[in-house]
Design an enzyme around this catalytic site. Structure first.
Site, mmCIF file in Angstrom:
data_model
loop_
_atom_site.group_PDB
_atom_site.id
_atom_site.type_symbol
_atom_site.label_atom_id
_atom_site.label_comp_id
_atom_site.label_asym_id
_atom_site.label_seq_id
_atom_site.Cartn_x
_atom_site.Cartn_y
_atom_site.Cartn_z
ATOM 1 N N HIS A 166 1.065 -1.420 -0.138
ATOM 2 C CA HIS A 166 0.027 -0.050 -0.201
ATOM 3 C C HIS A 166 0.902 1.346 0.083
ATOM 4 O O HIS A 166 1.178 1.796 0.941
ATOM 5 C CB HIS A 166 -0.837 -0.076 1.179
ATOM 6 C CG HIS A 166 -2.020 1.169 1.372
ATOM 7 N ND1 HIS A 166 -2.057 1.799 2.520
ATOM 8 C CD2 HIS A 166 -2.679 1.791 0.173
ATOM 9 C CE1 HIS A 166 -3.335 2.547 2.309
ATOM 10 N NE2 HIS A 166 -3.457 2.645 0.930
ATOM 11 N N LYS A 217 1.346 10.985 1.078
ATOM 12 C CA LYS A 217 1.818 9.578 0.321
ATOM 13 C C LYS A 217 1.728 10.124 -1.205
ATOM 14 O O LYS A 217 2.482 9.844 -2.212
ATOM 15 C CB LYS A 217 1.165 8.565 0.550
ATOM 16 C CG LYS A 217 1.282 7.327 -0.354
ATOM 17 C CD LYS A 217 0.963 6.079 0.294
ATOM 18 C CE LYS A 217 -0.758 6.095 0.723
ATOM 19 N NZ LYS A 217 -1.498 5.936 -0.517
#
Length: 536
Positions: free
Chosen positions: A223, A247
């Site tokens: 992820h 992110k």
């Protein structure tokens, strides 16, 4: 026989009957984006916005429903599923649920997309997604990868996702918690989703499947976002992080090529994107800070989800939180100018773990050994700031193992060990980056300057940071650079940024204790080198 519309294409030997779906009024196979937008508007599922974006809302559910996610507990999965993290459903209850959902589908109009997950052809998963909503078909067509039209003539799905938002589960009859259900059966290779229109359930169901299948092949499912140096696919980096840590923002650097923003695999050949699109948060999005993502919200066929807009002018309100904080847009990767055309990269030279520390304790960047990287990967730490949720009056730690616990069907040590082995084998440098607070906790200190974070990341990725002088952090044991050009030296030593150093010491001791308490659950399952890297 199920009726088929002329605009779609399907292998005649792979119609819906092969998934046990019979008696539907109409099945639309593999419509392209424009046709899906037409159908969604025709059916009143949303509105056409500026530039042709599709504007829709998801009703009661504006995010995932993890407490309503189940895995069928079969003999084949009994010893492989992490049952403490995945709620079991009996095979009998699953069979009843599936039969009732298939009965519910009769007489309905359905949309079918044959897609695949995984840019690496050796590890791709062919998936059929059957949806009740046309815009769900559009969403998943963006988010997964699209076969060439001639490939559809021979496409054979390995897994099937059946999503019927109008179906309401019966907890007593189906062995679930509420009227909402997401149920995976690894024996039947089927996912059932009912009573939620939140489109993210579709993509995360496929991610969960990949997280189960790929480790058996020695492939690390991650992820994370990923990018590589322009023109240099072997100079790759991955960015792990929970929501709000940066992110998407930090991986979308204009001087690097974006491989993907959310889900990747790491095989013996390198990294590869699972997806063909992005699902970006839009709350407070601005054309100045993130111009390309902002532009997608006015792009034809982008799905704009749960954003408030002016009913007359169709102008989007990027600050309005009245429906949800979790406003999003979904679009294909080609909407981003510096996105990779292949979705492939070499073995990462850098592994970055992002955290947003609202306690104000962690340095802006730290270098990790492979064992320390596994420790922080298993910890998956970030923090909620005071005031972000009702009842949160001080910084609250969040530990989501592997930076994605809701999507981990296997025990976390499986993923941690794979990551540790790949880091060690390929010699990747590992970094912990704090995008949270400095000079005090949330409410007292200040948010880490984005300019400093970008400068530190650039130095890490170009190799210059690895040549700097480092000190050992007395609380966490990792290495912290003493000085970096363009970054305030005091920022690199968080204790110096606090007006009362003793208060920092107390806060640091508190956070160390939280790490220790959380990590105790993994100690029986990890090797001695990781135990030695554990804090305290």
């Amino acid at each position: 026989m199920t009726q088929n519309t002329a605009r779609g294409r399907v292998n005649p030997n792979q119609q819906l009957e092969h998934q046990g779906i019979t008696g539907v009024a109409l099945a639309h196979y593999n419509y392209v984006e424009a046709a899906l937008v037409e159908e969604a508007v025709r059916r009143g599922e949303g509105r056409l916005g500026r530039g042709g974006a599709f504007l829709c809302t998801t009703g009661q559910f504006t995010g995932r429903s993890p407490k309503d996610k189940f895995v069928a507990r079969t003999p084949a999965t009994e010893g492989t599923i992490w049952w403490e993290n995945n709620t079991a459903m009996t095979p009998a209850a699953y069979a009843t649920l599936k039969a009732d959902m298939l009965a519910h589908a009769k007489g309905r109009e359905l949309f079918v997309q044959d897609l695949y997950a995984g840019a690496d052809p050796d590890h791709r998963l062919d998936v059929r997604v059957v949806t009740e909503l046309a815009w769900h078909g559009l969403f998943i067509r963006h988010l997964l990868r699209r076969p060439a039209r001639d490939e559809l003539d021979t496409f054979t799905p390995e897994w099937t996702v059946i999503n019927l938002p109008s179906f309401k589960a019966d907890p007593a009859r189906h062995g679930c918690r509420s009227k909402t259900v997401i149920a995976l059966n690894f024996d039947e290779k089927t996912v059932l989703i009912g009573n939620t229109a939140y489109a993210g359930e579709n993509k995360k169901a496929v991610f969960t499947v990949l997280n189960y299948l790929l480790p058996e092949k020695g492939v690390m499912a991650m992820h994370c976002s990923a990018n590589h140096a322009i023109g240099k696919p072997d100079d790759a980096a991955v960015f792990f992080g929970l929501s709000g840590t940066g992110k998407t923002t930090l991986s979308a650097s204009p001087d690097r090529t974006l491989i993907g923003d959310d889900e990747h695999g790491w095989s013996d050949r390198g990294i590869f994107n699972f997806e063909g699109g992005c699902y970006a948060k839009t709350i407070d999005l601005s054309p100045e800070a993130e111009p390309e993502i902002y532009a997608t919200t006015h792009r034809f066929a982008t799905v704009v989800e749960n954003m408030v807009f002016d009913p007359e002018t169709l102008e989007l309100d990027f600050k309005n939180r009245s429906l949800t904080e979790n406003t999003r847009c979904a679009y294909p990767l080609e909407a981003i100018s510096n996105a990779s055309a292949t979705g492939l990269g070499g073995h990462p030279q850098h592994v970055v773990m992002l955290t947003c520390d609202a306690f104000g304790v962690l340095p802006p960047i730290a270098r990790l050994t492979p064992a320390q990287a596994m420790y922080h990967f298993l910890s998956g730490f970030t923090a909620k700031a005071a005031g972000t949720e009702r009842g949160v009056t001080e910084p609250t730690p969040t530990f989501s193992t592997c930076f994605g616990a809701p999507f981990m069907p296997r025990r976390p040590e499986v993923y941690g060990k794979l990551l540790q082995e790949k880091i060690a084998h390929h010699g990747a440098s590992c970094w912990l980056v704090n995008t949270g607070w400095s000079g005090g906790a949330y409410g007292t200190g200040k948010r880490m300057p984005i300019k400093a974070t970008r400068a530190l990341l650039s130095a890490a990725l170009d190799g210059s940071l690895g040549k700097a002088s480092f000190r050992k952090d007395p609380n966490f044991g990792f290495e912290v650079p003493v000085s970096v050009p363009g970054v305030d030296t005091a920022l690199l030593n968080p204790r110096q940024t606090w007006s009362v150093p003793a208060a920092y010491d107390a806060q640091a001791a508190k956070l160390v204790g939280m790490f220790q308490k959380n990590f105790a659950q993994y100690l029986p399952f990890i090797d001695t080198d990781v135990k030695a890297a554990a804090i305290g």
